[in-house]
Structures are given as C-alpha cells and as structure tokens.
Design an enzyme around this catalytic site. Structure first.
Site, PDB file in Angstrom:
ATOM      1  N   HIS A 118      84.790  66.459  29.339  1.00  0.00           N
ATOM      2  CA  HIS A 118      85.059  66.277  30.765  1.00  0.00           C
ATOM      3  C   HIS A 118      83.770  66.662  31.504  1.00  0.00           C
ATOM      4  O   HIS A 118      83.035  67.541  31.038  1.00  0.00           O
ATOM      5  CB  HIS A 118      86.200  67.215  31.156  1.00  0.00           C
ATOM      6  N   ASP A 196      86.423  74.606  26.278  1.00  0.00           N
ATOM      7  CA  ASP A 196      87.121  74.144  27.476  1.00  0.00           C
ATOM      8  C   ASP A 196      88.582  73.920  27.094  1.00  0.00           C
ATOM      9  O   ASP A 196      88.918  72.964  26.415  1.00  0.00           O
ATOM     10  CB  ASP A 196      86.457  72.849  27.964  1.00  0.00           C
ATOM     11  N   GLN A 199      92.947  71.343  28.631  1.00  0.00           N
ATOM     12  CA  GLN A 199      94.041  70.557  28.059  1.00  0.00           C
ATOM     13  C   GLN A 199      94.615  71.232  26.816  1.00  0.00           C
ATOM     14  O   GLN A 199      95.443  70.647  26.112  1.00  0.00           O
ATOM     15  CB  GLN A 199      93.553  69.145  27.689  1.00  0.00           C
ATOM     16  N   LYS A 222      97.438  72.772  35.556  1.00  0.00           N
ATOM     17  CA  LYS A 222      97.826  71.844  34.493  1.00  0.00           C
ATOM     18  C   LYS A 222      98.928  72.438  33.616  1.00  0.00           C
ATOM     19  O   LYS A 222      99.392  71.811  32.673  1.00  0.00           O
ATOM     20  CB  LYS A 222      96.608  71.490  33.633  1.00  0.00           C
ATOM     21  N   CYS A 361      86.897  61.388  34.483  1.00  0.00           N
ATOM     22  CA  CYS A 361      85.835  62.394  34.568  1.00  0.00           C
ATOM     23  C   CYS A 361      85.135  62.555  33.230  1.00  0.00           C
ATOM     24  O   CYS A 361      84.759  63.672  32.850  1.00  0.00           O
ATOM     25  CB  CYS A 361      86.364  63.748  35.041  1.00  0.00           C
TER      26      CYS A 361
HETATM   27  C1  LIG Z   1      89.291  68.803  29.602  1.00  0.00           C
HETATM   28  C2  LIG Z   1      89.144  69.220  31.028  1.00  0.00           C
HETATM   29  N1  LIG Z   1      88.180  70.071  31.371  1.00  0.00           N
HETATM   30  C3  LIG Z   1      88.009  70.494  32.637  1.00  0.00           C
HETATM   31  C4  LIG Z   1      88.827  70.063  33.643  1.00  0.00           C
HETATM   32  C5  LIG Z   1      88.580  70.547  35.036  1.00  0.00           C
HETATM   33  O1  LIG Z   1      89.645  71.293  35.494  1.00  0.00           O
HETATM   34  P1  LIG Z   1      89.733  71.751  37.015  1.00  0.00           P
HETATM   35  O2  LIG Z   1      89.507  70.504  37.827  1.00  0.00           O
HETATM   36  O3  LIG Z   1      91.102  72.290  37.156  1.00  0.00           O
HETATM   37  O4  LIG Z   1      88.677  72.759  37.246  1.00  0.00           O
HETATM   38  C6  LIG Z   1      89.848  69.168  33.346  1.00  0.00           C
HETATM   39  C7  LIG Z   1      90.728  68.666  34.416  1.00  0.00           C
HETATM   40  O5  LIG Z   1      90.788  67.506  34.734  1.00  0.00           O
HETATM   41  C8  LIG Z   1      90.009  68.730  32.015  1.00  0.00           C
HETATM   42  O6  LIG Z   1      90.977  67.871  31.680  1.00  0.00           O
END
Ligand SMILES: Cc1ncc(COP(=O)(O)O)c(C=O)c1O
Lengths: 407, 156
Positions: A118, A196, A199, A222, A361
């Site tokens: 992401h 990270d 998910q 999430k 993203c």
């Molecule tokens: C794998 C992953 N990393 C990071 C993020 C970023 O999360 P946040 O927008 O809540 O900071 C997301 C959310 O879309 C994600 O799916």
C-alpha cells in the site's frame, strides 16, 4: 451461509436494508457497542487525561490506560507501554520511517519494500531512503501474487537496514508468512523489520510477541473501531533508544530553557492531547472481535472468499488476481472482460452492491499486474452468502449492459 | 446509489450503445506528429489517464487526437470531444466545453442543445456525481492545451 456477527449489531446495515457492503478492506462498519462506548466516554468520563488533579481527569486517564491494555491484549502484546496510539497505519509507519529512519539509515544502506505494498508502506520508505541517500529496493512478486522469497533472500545482506512488508495485501488479499519472512531477514541481515498490519489485525489472530518483527502497525477503522485511531507496536529496546517523532505537550519529562528530556513510553511518542474517545472505541472493538473469536473471524472470511471465488470463477470473462483463496484474506480482486472497474462499480452500486474500483493505493502493484485498476470485493464478519449472490447477480447485469450474451 | 426512477433504466442510458461504441472503437486515437501541444491529465483516484494532442492553426484547433486508458465514460468523452472540436475555433470549442459542463451539472436545456451533437449521449452522467470527473477529464486537458497555446504564443 449466514453472517458471523448479527447484522442487527450494525446500525448502518439496519439504516440501509438493501446495502451489500463489500468494501470492508477500505473501512469496516461499526457495531453499536463501539458507538455506545465512544458516546459513553464523552457523556460520562471526558476530561483531558494526564493533566488534571481532579477526579474526572483521573477517570479519563484511567479509561485511556485501560484502552491501551485492552488493545495490547487483542494483538498479543504483553508490555502495553510498547503500544503507541497513532491516527492509523499511515501515521504509524511514518513515525518509524521518520524517527527511526533519520537516526539509523545512512548513506549506502538499503531499504527494502515489496511490490505489493500500500502507498502507506511504500512512499515513506522511498522518501526516507532518498533523504538519507540510501538505496530503495523493491522485492518482486511471484506470478500468483506472493512475495518472491528467493528474490528477498538474494537481496538481503549487511547493507540492508530496513525490510518493510504487509501482513496481508489490501489489493490482492495475499496473506504473507510473517514469521518465515522475519526468519529469512534475521538470518541474513540486521535489518529492522516493519510489518504493515492494516489488513492483518482486523482479519487474522495476531500475536505480536511471537511474530518476531520489530514494528507492527494497524488502523482501528478497519477492525470495527472508529476512524482516527490506530497503533504502532514496537519493542521496548527499540522504542526507548529512538528519538521522538513529534514534540510538544505530554511527551516531555523536563523542558529546560535550552534542552528537553523525554517522557517514558508510551507517552514519548504521543505528543499532544491524546484521542481518548477513539481509543476507548477501539478497545470496545477489540472486545467485540474477541467476543466473536478471531479464529472464527478468519474461518468465516475464508469460507466466504472460497464461495465467492468459485461463484465468480464461473462468470465468463472474469480474471481473479492473487493466490488461491486459502492463502487470501476476505478479498477478491478481479477484472471482467473489457468492462472498466469503475464502470463495474457504478453498475453494481445500482444494485446496492458496494465494491472498490481503482488502484487500491497500490500503484506499484498495478504496474506489476499490468492493469490500471481492478475491482475488489472484500468481506467481513457481517457479510453472508446473500451478499455474494447479490454481487454475482450484479456482475451478470453488468455483462448484459455491456452487450455480453449468456446472462 | 444514484437517485433515479429505476437504476436499471438509468444505467442503460448511461451505458447506451453510442458510449460503448466510442469506448470500444475510440475515434482519433492516433499519433499526431505535428502536434502543437500535448497535455496529460490523470485522475489519481482511479488511475484514468488521458493524453491529448492538439494541432493549431492560429486560433483554430486543426486536429485533436488522444491516447490513454480509462473507463468507458472518460474514453467516450475523449473520443467524442476530439470529433466535436476538430476544425473549430478556440471560441467555439470553449462554447461547446461550457455547454458540456452545464449538461453534466444537470442543465436540461444544455442536454437538448444541438450544439453538443453526439456528446448528448453523455447526459446521464449528470446523475452519477462520482463519474462527472471521468467525463470532464479530457475537457480539462483541452482547456489547458488552449491556454498553453496562449502562453507560449503561436506554437503551431
Ligand atoms: C495494507 C494497508 N496499509 C496501510 C493502509 C493505510 O491505512 P490508514 O489509511 O488507515 O492509515 C491501508 C488502508 O487502506 C492498507 O490497506
């Protein structure tokens, strides 16, 4: 197959009875228990924590402290002071890249990410590598959308300073073998391992203390919690030797005229008035998920994603990305004939089916898949078989609208 | 969910034959070796990308071609736009752009305006706020192209 959580626990599903919400990878819906906990905090316990000597402030401080312990327990962290509340995953990763990175990444070092990250776990590393004159490297993927561990092995060495990868890919659903990757990295380098978990934590049981990574980040929104709160979990030794991320109130011990000393963990990394209300909400979300049981959550999503993969697999012209369903979280990423994912999302919305269309993203991943965008349906505890049937019906309608026969 | 009498009929209007035809057989998708200016526009939210090349003859758009990738709405819009503006003066192209914009913001008179020709097939986009950006993407490239021409003098 019915939902795991009662749909009636979720006010938004009651407010929109026809809604087929298949975008929980973007953000989950919230059970009433979470909304009530936040409301109760503001109605009964609200004051600025850590500051007042009066009883209400003490109560707010206790609520905040208890929330931290609760969330730490949810993700298997014994030392709750090593759980730093952040705005979410993005802020948590930026904290590490910025505070740890500036102090520890030097010219000639290497920072490794993967081709499935992401942007939140890609751009901060790309940028800090650039700033520190380090080499930014991308570990490629196997054709079925996993991290290529052989390539990772070959990339590692004494120059490797950071390895950052996701627990679960938001765009493909791939569940990465965190412990195995950590072992590979430890064997060949002294790199900092950053996972990270945006998910991961919402969908799979997580025991940070046995994952053998240095940092794990996730977002509350999430996993049934409110937007605006998440966490960074680290190891005490690493956190204590790191410089702070932001400075200001709460994070200090003494402010002398020309020098400041830092507060202890976790406060050192939580400058300013903390987000107590949402921390309390996140703790309620942890209660809610543990009430269902994270093993049951995983089993439910697996059953749904298997069902969906079989059902969608029979649709003419469909292409499903990523590994087989056993190795995916509740995510199914696909394209359908020459129907652009955006057109698909618009058509599905006509039937109340909410999916995500776009690059998720993860533009570096889309380039590697050779597509500009995919459609993504993602499942959670309130989804059931009827959601999959609605998805399937809407896909057939989309084919009809685009002139494909055999509807 | 968009508001309409029935999602079925309104989607059928959105994805009518003419739109799909331009999506699948885009017009003016060819190189333009003597382009006066090339403008790239993308929609970072969805990854739509449009590259518009224009050849000018004084204040006339002599030729307009495009490349890129996108949904049926942005592609059909680009395809029809290049047809509609080729051979037109800047002033006329701007009038068409303004009427097109009005149509997408729900102006019924604009949706009936003969001036828009085939572009009227996109009038249903007005009912899908999330898709208006898609339809406008090539037009914002056009505007920049014509402004750029002003900025650099007669580049053609
Ligand atoms: C794998 C992953 N990393 C990071 C993020 C970023 O999360 P946040 O927008 O809540 O900071 C997301 C959310 O879309 C994600 O799916």
């Amino acid at each position: 197959m019915s939902s795991l959580a009662p749909r009636s626990d979720f006010p938004i599903l009651l407010a929109h009875p026809g809604l087929r919400y298949l975008d929980s990878a973007a953000t989950s819906q919230k059970p009433r228990a979470v909304l009530d906990a936040i409301s109760a905090y503001y109605s009964e316990d609200n004051a600025n924590p850590h500051r007042g000597a009066y009883e209400l402030s003490v109560r707010a401080t206790e609520r905040y402290h208890a929330a931290r312990e609760r969330v730490a327990r949810f993700c298997g962290v014994a030392d709750a002071d090593c759980l730093i509340f952040t705005r979410g995953t993005t802020e948590a990763i930026n904290l590490v890249a910025s505070a740890w990175g500036r102090a520890n990444i030097r010219s000639g070092d290497e920072v490794i990410v993967t081709g499935m990250e992401h942007h939140a776990n890609f751009v901060p590393w790309q940028q800090i590598a650039f700033e520190q004159d380090a080499r930014f490297r991308i570990c490629e993927l196997t054709p079925d959308g996993r991290i290529d561990l052989d390539e990772l092995r070959a990339m590692l060495g004494r120059h490797t300073r950071v390895v950052a990868f996701n627990h679960v890919s938001n765009a493909l659903g791939t569940i990465n073998p965190v412990r195995e990757i950590a072992a590979i990295v430890r064997e060949r380098s002294d790199a900092l391992i950053v996972c990270d978990g945006a998910q991961g934590a919402p969908h799979i049981p997580v025991a940070f203390d046995s994952l053998d990574v240095d940092f794990y980040a996730f977002s509350g929104h999430k996993m049934c919690g409110p937007m605006g709160i998440g966490a960074l979990i680290g190891r005490r030794g690493t956190l204590e030797t790191m410089p702070p991320y932001q400075t200001g109130g709460d994070m200090i011990e003494f402010v002398l005229d020309y020098r400041t000393t830092w507060n202890v963990l976790p406060h050192k990394f939580e400058a300013g008035t903390p987000n107590v209300g949402d921390a309390v909400g996140l703790a309620a979300a942890a209660d809610y998920l543990d009430g269902l049981g994270m093993d049951a959550v995983r089993a439910h999503e697996l059953a749904l994603v298997k069902l969906a993969t079989t059902a969608l697999g029979d649709v003419d012209g469909i292409h499903i990305y990523g590994p087989p369903p056993e190795d995916r979280s509740g995510v199914i990423s696909f394209t359908l004939s020459d129907i652009h994912p955006h057109d698909l999302a618009t058509i599905l919305d006509g039937d109340g089916v909410c999916i995500r269309a776009g690059h998720h993203c993860a533009q570096p991943l889309m380039r590697r898949l050779g597509v500009a965008a995919t459609a993504r349906a993602s499942f959670y505890i309130y989804n059931d078989e009827a959601d999959i049937e609605a998805l399937l019906g809407a896909l057939h309608r989309a084919r009809g609208l685009f002139g494909y026969a055999g509807v | 969910m968009p508001e309409s009498d029935s999602p079925g009929t309104s989607l059928a209007t959105l994805y009518q034959e003419m739109i799909l035809d331009h999506y699948r057989r885009p017009r003016n998708r060819a190189p333009l070796p003597d382009a006066s200016i090339t403008v790239e526009r993308n929609n970072p939210l969805c990854g739509d990308l449009i590259q518009l090349s224009l050849a000018f003859d004084g204040e006339i758009v002599r030729a307009a071609v495009w490349r890129g990738q996108g949904c049926s709405i942005s592609s059909a819009s680009a395809s029809m736009m290049t047809q509609a503006i080729a051979g037109r003066t800047f002033g006329h192209a701007r009038t068409i752009a303004a009427r097109f914009g009005a149509m997408l913001s729900g102006d019924r008179a604009a949706a009936d305006d003969e001036l828009l020709g085939d572009l009227r097939a996109l009038s249903a986009v007005a009912r899908y706020p999330m898709r208006i950006k898609c339809a406008l993407l090539p037009w914002s490239a056009l505007e920049e192209g014509m402004l750029g021409k002003r900025g650099v003098g007669d580049g053609g």
